[in-house]
Design a protein around this motif. Structure first.
Motif, PDB file in Angstrom:
ATOM      1  N   GLU A  17      41.011  39.435  72.933  1.00  0.00           N
ATOM      2  CA  GLU A  17      40.404  38.211  73.440  1.00  0.00           C
ATOM      3  C   GLU A  17      41.307  37.020  73.155  1.00  0.00           C
ATOM      4  OE1 GLU A  17      36.317  35.603  72.704  1.00  0.00           O
ATOM      5  OE2 GLU A  17      36.783  37.338  71.478  1.00  0.00           O
ATOM      6  N   SER A  18      41.374  36.100  74.109  1.00  0.00           N
ATOM      7  CA  SER A  18      42.158  34.888  73.914  1.00  0.00           C
ATOM      8  C   SER A  18      41.566  34.060  72.777  1.00  0.00           C
ATOM      9  CB  SER A  18      42.162  34.070  75.208  1.00  0.00           C
ATOM     10  OG  SER A  18      42.707  32.785  74.967  1.00  0.00           O
ATOM     11  N   LEU A  19      42.444  33.351  72.058  1.00  0.00           N
ATOM     12  CA  LEU A  19      42.004  32.449  70.993  1.00  0.00           C
ATOM     13  C   LEU A  19      41.762  31.036  71.507  1.00  0.00           C
ATOM     14  CD1 LEU A  19      44.518  33.583  68.229  1.00  0.00           C
ATOM     15  CD2 LEU A  19      42.112  34.221  68.418  1.00  0.00           C
ATOM     16  N   ALA A  20      41.815  30.837  72.812  1.00  0.00           N
ATOM     17  CA  ALA A  20      41.791  29.490  73.378  1.00  0.00           C
ATOM     18  C   ALA A  20      40.496  28.752  73.100  1.00  0.00           C
ATOM     19  CB  ALA A  20      42.039  29.553  74.884  1.00  0.00           C
ATOM     20  N   ASN A  21      39.378  29.454  72.951  1.00  0.00           N
ATOM     21  CA  ASN A  21      38.079  28.790  72.815  1.00  0.00           C
ATOM     22  C   ASN A  21      37.574  28.716  71.381  1.00  0.00           C
ATOM     23  OD1 ASN A  21      37.852  28.367  75.631  1.00  0.00           O
ATOM     24  ND2 ASN A  21      37.184  30.488  75.902  1.00  0.00           N
ATOM     25  N   ARG A  22      38.426  28.971  70.408  1.00  0.00           N
ATOM     26  CA  ARG A  22      37.985  28.897  69.013  1.00  0.00           C
ATOM     27  C   ARG A  22      37.714  27.440  68.630  1.00  0.00           C
ATOM     28  NH1 ARG A  22      37.911  33.794  69.956  1.00  0.00           N
ATOM     29  NH2 ARG A  22      38.605  35.386  68.472  1.00  0.00           N
ATOM     30  N   LYS A  23      36.572  27.207  67.985  1.00  0.00           N
ATOM     31  CA  LYS A  23      36.191  25.843  67.605  1.00  0.00           C
ATOM     32  C   LYS A  23      36.798  25.398  66.287  1.00  0.00           C
ATOM     33  CE  LYS A  23      31.783  26.148  70.084  1.00  0.00           C
ATOM     34  NZ  LYS A  23      30.300  26.107  69.951  1.00  0.00           N
ATOM     35  N   GLY A  24      37.037  26.334  65.389  1.00  0.00           N
ATOM     36  CA  GLY A  24      37.693  25.989  64.136  1.00  0.00           C
ATOM     37  C   GLY A  24      36.811  25.255  63.152  1.00  0.00           C
ATOM     38  N   TYR A  25      37.461  24.575  62.236  1.00  0.00           N
ATOM     39  CA  TYR A  25      36.813  23.830  61.161  1.00  0.00           C
ATOM     40  C   TYR A  25      36.018  22.658  61.709  1.00  0.00           C
ATOM     41  CZ  TYR A  25      36.589  20.477  57.280  1.00  0.00           C
ATOM     42  OH  TYR A  25      36.166  19.558  56.356  1.00  0.00           O
ATOM     43  N   ASP A  26      34.826  22.441  61.154  1.00  0.00           N
ATOM     44  CA  ASP A  26      33.959  21.327  61.536  1.00  0.00           C
ATOM     45  C   ASP A  26      33.979  20.301  60.411  1.00  0.00           C
ATOM     46  OD1 ASP A  26      31.939  19.556  62.191  1.00  0.00           O
ATOM     47  OD2 ASP A  26      30.348  21.067  62.298  1.00  0.00           O
ATOM     48  N   ASP A  27      34.577  19.138  60.647  1.00  0.00           N
ATOM     49  CA  ASP A  27      34.722  18.161  59.562  1.00  0.00           C
ATOM     50  C   ASP A  27      33.408  17.468  59.209  1.00  0.00           C
ATOM     51  OD1 ASP A  27      34.390  16.401  61.661  1.00  0.00           O
ATOM     52  OD2 ASP A  27      36.327  15.408  61.422  1.00  0.00           O
ATOM     53  N   ARG A  28      32.328  17.750  59.950  1.00  0.00           N
ATOM     54  CA  ARG A  28      31.007  17.209  59.632  1.00  0.00           C
ATOM     55  C   ARG A  28      30.056  18.297  59.152  1.00  0.00           C
ATOM     56  NH1 ARG A  28      30.009  11.579  59.317  1.00  0.00           N
ATOM     57  NH2 ARG A  28      31.500  10.530  60.688  1.00  0.00           N
ATOM     58  N   PHE A  29      30.590  19.441  58.794  1.00  0.00           N
ATOM     59  CA  PHE A  29      29.765  20.572  58.404  1.00  0.00           C
ATOM     60  C   PHE A  29      28.859  20.230  57.221  1.00  0.00           C
ATOM     61  CE2 PHE A  29      29.410  24.649  55.974  1.00  0.00           C
ATOM     62  CZ  PHE A  29      28.671  25.362  56.909  1.00  0.00           C
ATOM     63  N   LEU A  30      29.387  19.475  56.266  1.00  0.00           N
ATOM     64  CA  LEU A  30      28.608  19.111  55.082  1.00  0.00           C
ATOM     65  C   LEU A  30      27.779  17.851  55.290  1.00  0.00           C
ATOM     66  CD1 LEU A  30      31.249  19.745  52.266  1.00  0.00           C
ATOM     67  CD2 LEU A  30      29.424  21.267  53.033  1.00  0.00           C
ATOM     68  N   GLY A  31      28.027  17.133  56.363  1.00  0.00           N
ATOM     69  CA  GLY A  31      27.349  15.858  56.624  1.00  0.00           C
ATOM     70  C   GLY A  31      28.356  14.737  56.700  1.00  0.00           C
ATOM     71  N   PRO A  32      28.853  14.248  55.558  1.00  0.00           N
ATOM     72  CA  PRO A  32      29.892  13.210  55.608  1.00  0.00           C
ATOM     73  C   PRO A  32      31.199  13.778  56.143  1.00  0.00           C
ATOM     74  CG  PRO A  32      29.535  13.926  53.348  1.00  0.00           C
ATOM     75  CD  PRO A  32      28.452  14.573  54.173  1.00  0.00           C
ATOM     76  N   ALA A  33      32.015  12.936  56.748  1.00  0.00           N
ATOM     77  CA  ALA A  33      33.281  13.382  57.324  1.00  0.00           C
ATOM     78  C   ALA A  33      34.260  13.801  56.229  1.00  0.00           C
ATOM     79  CB  ALA A  33      33.888  12.274  58.172  1.00  0.00           C
ATOM     80  N   VAL A  34      34.771  15.019  56.347  1.00  0.00           N
ATOM     81  CA  VAL A  34      35.821  15.513  55.465  1.00  0.00           C
ATOM     82  C   VAL A  34      36.928  16.033  56.379  1.00  0.00           C
ATOM     83  CG1 VAL A  34      36.425  17.026  53.552  1.00  0.00           C
ATOM     84  CG2 VAL A  34      34.074  16.191  53.775  1.00  0.00           C
ATOM     85  N   PRO A  35      37.928  15.220  56.697  1.00  0.00           N
ATOM     86  CA  PRO A  35      38.958  15.614  57.669  1.00  0.00           C
ATOM     87  C   PRO A  35      39.802  16.782  57.189  1.00  0.00           C
ATOM     88  CG  PRO A  35      38.978  13.236  57.253  1.00  0.00           C
ATOM     89  CD  PRO A  35      38.116  13.842  56.202  1.00  0.00           C
ATOM     90  N   LEU A  36      40.460  17.422  58.129  1.00  0.00           N
ATOM     91  CA  LEU A  36      41.450  18.431  57.785  1.00  0.00           C
ATOM     92  C   LEU A  36      42.537  17.818  56.904  1.00  0.00           C
ATOM     93  CD1 LEU A  36      42.278  20.362  61.091  1.00  0.00           C
ATOM     94  CD2 LEU A  36      41.475  21.393  58.957  1.00  0.00           C
ATOM     95  N   PRO A  37      43.036  18.548  55.922  1.00  0.00           N
ATOM     96  CA  PRO A  37      44.212  18.059  55.197  1.00  0.00           C
ATOM     97  C   PRO A  37      45.379  17.842  56.165  1.00  0.00           C
ATOM     98  CG  PRO A  37      43.217  19.911  54.043  1.00  0.00           C
ATOM     99  CD  PRO A  37      42.542  19.830  55.375  1.00  0.00           C
ATOM    100  N   ALA A  38      46.142  16.801  55.911  1.00  0.00           N
ATOM    101  CA  ALA A  38      47.305  16.493  56.757  1.00  0.00           C
ATOM    102  C   ALA A  38      48.465  16.090  55.860  1.00  0.00           C
ATOM    103  CB  ALA A  38      46.975  15.359  57.724  1.00  0.00           C
ATOM    104  N   LEU A  39      49.680  16.479  56.242  1.00  0.00           N
ATOM    105  CA  LEU A  39      50.846  16.101  55.456  1.00  0.00           C
ATOM    106  C   LEU A  39      51.061  14.592  55.511  1.00  0.00           C
ATOM    107  CD1 LEU A  39      53.398  18.923  56.301  1.00  0.00           C
ATOM    108  CD2 LEU A  39      52.455  18.396  54.058  1.00  0.00           C
ATOM    109  N   ALA A  40      51.239  13.993  54.343  1.00  0.00           N
ATOM    110  CA  ALA A  40      51.495  12.555  54.294  1.00  0.00           C
ATOM    111  C   ALA A  40      52.826  12.206  54.945  1.00  0.00           C
ATOM    112  CB  ALA A  40      51.455  12.076  52.846  1.00  0.00           C
ATOM    113  N   ASP A  41      53.792  13.134  54.914  1.00  0.00           N
ATOM    114  CA  ASP A  41      55.092  12.933  55.546  1.00  0.00           C
ATOM    115  C   ASP A  41      54.977  13.285  57.024  1.00  0.00           C
ATOM    116  OD1 ASP A  41      57.684  12.901  56.458  1.00  0.00           O
ATOM    117  OD2 ASP A  41      58.505  14.143  54.845  1.00  0.00           O
ATOM    118  N   SER A  42      54.885  12.302  57.862  1.00  0.00           N
ATOM    119  CA  SER A  42      54.691  12.531  59.295  1.00  0.00           C
ATOM    120  C   SER A  42      55.925  13.136  59.959  1.00  0.00           C
ATOM    121  CB  SER A  42      54.322  11.226  60.002  1.00  0.00           C
ATOM    122  OG  SER A  42      55.348  10.255  59.839  1.00  0.00           O
TER     123      SER A  42
END
Length: 294
Positions: A17-42
């Protein structure tokens, strides 16, 4: 700089099956926004790869994940038969992923970053089980089973049981500590440490606790650096040490990894006094873990 891959498979998707429709991590799963970790070095490229109930933030330059994020609903976990068929993610070139060659004929395990059982809940449970066996969700770890490894592998169970007293939902962030000094092996650099952060709700507020797994060789033996160099010259895997699991301040994980962890350092429930007195606590058992009690 984070990018999102072309959702169309490019190599080995036939029969899957294609992975195209995967929803992934929900940053509101717990209620308050918890964004994905991101590298500080852009300036370092990352690719965001969503799967069923989890997401991998992948570093093509290291052929390993920089971070993973999984949402766990303890009330809806499902028992799905285990499989061991690891595969490449077709959304990335295979040359950018650490595949089977890394693990062939040596004492290295394909260490799950998102543990197989954690995302296996709800209607997407079968997909989630399958998705955890992508090489993008693995990193090399020594295959020696010891108490430190047992603690690390069972940590989510302990944390989930603790979270049952509050909300029965848990978000876990995990990844390797990717350092320039990591020893080379078969076209990658093998991480010596891994990190994990558990986030949950307590009394209506976001709470977090942080952990580090260390598989560095024992520096007290004095010959660790020489052994590492000799292994690299011979093309052998690095001589890794026994697993040691620590509870650490979440802010230390941000400093170690160069990741922006959003609200997680502020939500750390490790008492301020403990952070000052003994910021890294070696865990011999789950009883050594400091968790909020009210």
């Amino acid at each position: 700089m984070a990018t999102h891959p072309d959702p169309q498979p490019n190599t080995e998707s036939a029969g899957r099956e294609s992975l195209a429709n995967r929803k992934g991590y929900d940053d509101r799963f717990l209620g308050p926004a918890v964004p994905l970790p991101a590298l500080a070095d852009s300036g370092i490229e990352t690719v965001v790869l969503p799967y069923a109930n989890f997401t991998v933030v992948f570093r093509p330059d290291r052929r390993l994940a920089a971070a993973t994020a999984v949402i766990i609903d303890g009330a809806r976990l499902i028992d799905v038969p285990r499989e061991d068929e690891w595969r490449f993610d077709p959304r990335l070139p295979e040359a950018q992923q650490a595949g089977h060659l890394i693990y062939r004929d040596n004492p290295l395990d394909k260490g799950h970053l998102v543990r197989r059982l954690d995302p296996v809940w709800g209607p997407d449970a079968p997909k989630a089980n399958d998705d955890t066996f992508h090489y993008t969700n693995s990193a090399p770890q020594m295959n020696v089973f010891n108490q430190g490894r047992k603690l690390w592998q069972g940590l989510e169970n302990f944390l989930l049981e603790h979270a049952e007293n509050f909300d029965r939902k848990l978000t876990v962030f995990t990844g390797p500590v990717l350092e320039d000094s990591d020893p080379p092996y078969r076209g990658i650099q093998v991480p010596l440490r891994f990190w994990k952060i558990a986030a949950f709700m307590q009394d209506g507020d976001l709470a977090a606790t942080g952990y580090v797994l260390d598989q560095s060789p024992d520096l007290t033996k004095g010959a660790a650096a020489q052994a590492m160099a000799e292994a690299a010259r011979a093309g052998d895997p690095p001589p890794l040490g026994a697993f040691r699991t620590f509870q650490v301040p979440v802010v230390d994980i941000a400093h170690l990894t160069g990741l922006d962890l959003g609200p997680l350092p502020t939500a750390d429930r490790l008492p301020t006094g403990m952070r000052a007195a003994r910021p890294w606590t070696l865990l011999e058992s789950y009883n050594d873990i400091t968790m909020p009690t009210s």
